[in-house]
Design an enzyme around this catalytic site. Structure first.
Site, PDB file in Angstrom:
ATOM      1  N   ARG A  20    -105.088  50.021  25.883  1.00  0.00           N
ATOM      2  CA  ARG A  20    -105.747  50.418  26.934  1.00  0.00           C
ATOM      3  C   ARG A  20    -105.654  51.738  27.160  1.00  0.00           C
ATOM      4  O   ARG A  20    -106.005  52.607  27.898  1.00  0.00           O
ATOM      5  CB  ARG A  20    -105.615  49.515  28.134  1.00  0.00           C
ATOM      6  CG  ARG A  20    -105.989  49.397  29.517  1.00  0.00           C
ATOM      7  CD  ARG A  20    -108.060  50.186  29.217  1.00  0.00           C
ATOM      8  NE  ARG A  20    -108.149  49.064  28.156  1.00  0.00           N
ATOM      9  CZ  ARG A  20    -109.200  48.933  27.515  1.00  0.00           C
ATOM     10  NH1 ARG A  20    -109.740  51.055  28.176  1.00  0.00           N
ATOM     11  NH2 ARG A  20    -110.110  48.380  27.107  1.00  0.00           N
ATOM     12  N   LYS A  43    -111.255  71.246  40.364  1.00  0.00           N
ATOM     13  CA  LYS A  43    -111.342  69.586  41.290  1.00  0.00           C
ATOM     14  C   LYS A  43    -111.184  68.808  39.639  1.00  0.00           C
ATOM     15  O   LYS A  43    -112.495  68.647  39.757  1.00  0.00           O
ATOM     16  CB  LYS A  43    -112.933  69.861  41.637  1.00  0.00           C
ATOM     17  CG  LYS A  43    -113.507  70.521  42.829  1.00  0.00           C
ATOM     18  CD  LYS A  43    -114.985  70.468  42.693  1.00  0.00           C
ATOM     19  CE  LYS A  43    -115.051  71.163  44.350  1.00  0.00           C
ATOM     20  NZ  LYS A  43    -116.442  71.916  44.664  1.00  0.00           N
ATOM     21  N   LYS A  69    -112.306  82.410  49.490  1.00  0.00           N
ATOM     22  CA  LYS A  69    -112.826  82.151  49.648  1.00  0.00           C
ATOM     23  C   LYS A  69    -113.508  82.084  50.745  1.00  0.00           C
ATOM     24  O   LYS A  69    -112.558  82.970  51.864  1.00  0.00           O
ATOM     25  CB  LYS A  69    -112.584  80.384  49.490  1.00  0.00           C
ATOM     26  CG  LYS A  69    -112.408  80.619  48.103  1.00  0.00           C
ATOM     27  CD  LYS A  69    -112.223  78.769  47.261  1.00  0.00           C
ATOM     28  CE  LYS A  69    -113.599  77.758  47.078  1.00  0.00           C
ATOM     29  NZ  LYS A  69    -114.534  78.178  46.539  1.00  0.00           N
ATOM     30  N   GLU A  95    -115.719  85.568  47.041  1.00  0.00           N
ATOM     31  CA  GLU A  95    -116.739  84.471  47.143  1.00  0.00           C
ATOM     32  C   GLU A  95    -117.923  85.497  48.794  1.00  0.00           C
ATOM     33  O   GLU A  95    -117.573  85.305  49.330  1.00  0.00           O
ATOM     34  CB  GLU A  95    -116.343  83.120  47.662  1.00  0.00           C
ATOM     35  CG  GLU A  95    -117.673  82.085  47.938  1.00  0.00           C
ATOM     36  CD  GLU A  95    -116.824  80.717  48.856  1.00  0.00           C
ATOM     37  OE1 GLU A  95    -117.275  80.552  49.522  1.00  0.00           O
ATOM     38  OE2 GLU A  95    -116.402  80.344  47.697  1.00  0.00           O
ATOM     39  N   ASP A 110    -122.006  81.821  45.664  1.00  0.00           N
ATOM     40  CA  ASP A 110    -121.919  80.867  46.319  1.00  0.00           C
ATOM     41  C   ASP A 110    -123.225  80.140  46.799  1.00  0.00           C
ATOM     42  O   ASP A 110    -123.756  80.160  48.158  1.00  0.00           O
ATOM     43  CB  ASP A 110    -120.738  79.932  47.213  1.00  0.00           C
ATOM     44  CG  ASP A 110    -120.419  78.831  47.331  1.00  0.00           C
ATOM     45  OD1 ASP A 110    -120.275  77.867  47.026  1.00  0.00           O
ATOM     46  OD2 ASP A 110    -119.926  78.522  48.589  1.00  0.00           O
TER      47      ASP A 110
END
Length: 291
Positions: free
Chosen positions: A112, A147, A179, A209, A231
């Protein structure tokens, strides 16, 4: 059977096992628990030997085969494991990716965990390959983001490479990525860029960004960025951004990068297309182990 040499261009060489072993040991500890494999121990005599194979049950691109092989070896070093289709190889339904021979109890204890890693990572590689295919005829590269599943970033980013993609920064310490929240907290584009110019090492890349063409124009006027992240822009605005930049800095398109949109974004002339979906939304590739 698929050709074992039909690997995706740019696929990685094997990762150092010292990075992978802690991941596998944690997964095996979780699965075996304090009692081990109660079912197999009750129904299978310990001296029973078997031969099994991990087969693809659908078409895709493989990843995690190094981990699968290691899982069997960690459970029982006496198992004979042969990888037929390695990481980065394309597979068709029915292809044998890995064969293992030895104690049946050992094979079942590792089954597994081996399949969980291989199925999950092959799903990422397969999804990445689909994104990469949409960029044909352009110079755009597909890249993943941070992510990722906590604790599994190293193998999930490797799976992106197995699918023909590239990696964004691995973590917060790799590069400067300014960002929208940094800009808001620091008081604007000029303050953040000037602060970075004063403090950053010449060895560290700087990306910022922008959400609008006006912001892009401001960044270009101030200078100090090696790359600019566009973005959630419209395709039309991205094409205009490419014209404005005229090759002076690297352009990355990000935000809402669905598979069906990739071809038109790549055609704008951007250098990179980043998509969190490569890692956070990939479907597990169907692999199974058969005795």
């Amino acid at each position: 059977m698929s050709d074992p040499e039909s690997a995706i261009p740019g696929a990685l060489t094997p990762l150092p096992e010292i990075l992978l072993e802690p991941l596998l040991r944690a997964a095996l500890h979780e699965d075996l628990g304090p009692s081990g494999d109660v079912t197999s121990r009750l129904v299978i005599p310990p001296e029973t030997n078997a031969r099994a194979a991990i087969r693809a049950r659908e078409e895709g691109v493989l990843s995690g085969m190094q981990l699968a092989e290691m899982a069997f070896r960690l459970i029982d070093p006496s198992l004979r494991v042969t990888t037929r289709l390695g990481d980065g190889a394309r597979c068709a339904s029915g292809d044998v990716a890995l064969e293992v021979e030895g104690r049946a109890l050992s094979i079942l204890m590792a089954e597994r965990v081996a399949l969980n890693f291989a199925g999950r990572l092959s799903g990422i590689a397969t999804q990445t390959a689909a994104y990469v295919a949409e960029t044909r005829g352009t110079h755009a590269r597909i890249t993943c983001t941070r992510k990722t599943t906590p604790g599994l970033r190293v193998v999930e980013k490797a799976a992106v490479r197995h699918g023909g993609g590239y990696s964004h920064r691995f973590g917060l310490g790799d590069a400067v990525l300014i960002k929208d929240n940094h800009i808001a907290a620091a008081g604007g584009i000029r303050p953040v860029l000037e602060a970075v110019k004063r403090g950053v090492s010449h060895m560290v890349a700087v990306e910022i960004e922008v959400d609008t063409l006006a912001q892009l124009d401001e960044v270009l006027a101030i200078g100090g960025a090696n790359a600019i992240l566009l973005d959630n822009m419209s395709t039309e605005d991205m094409a205009r951004a490419v014209e404005m930049v005229a090759g002076r800095v690297v352009l990355e398109a990000s935000g809402n990068m669905r598979l069906e949109r990739v071809a038109e974004v790549a055609a704008t002339g951007v250098d990179y297309i980043s998509a969190g979906a490569l890692t956070h939304s990939a479907r597990t590739l169907d692999l199974g182990l058969d005795f």
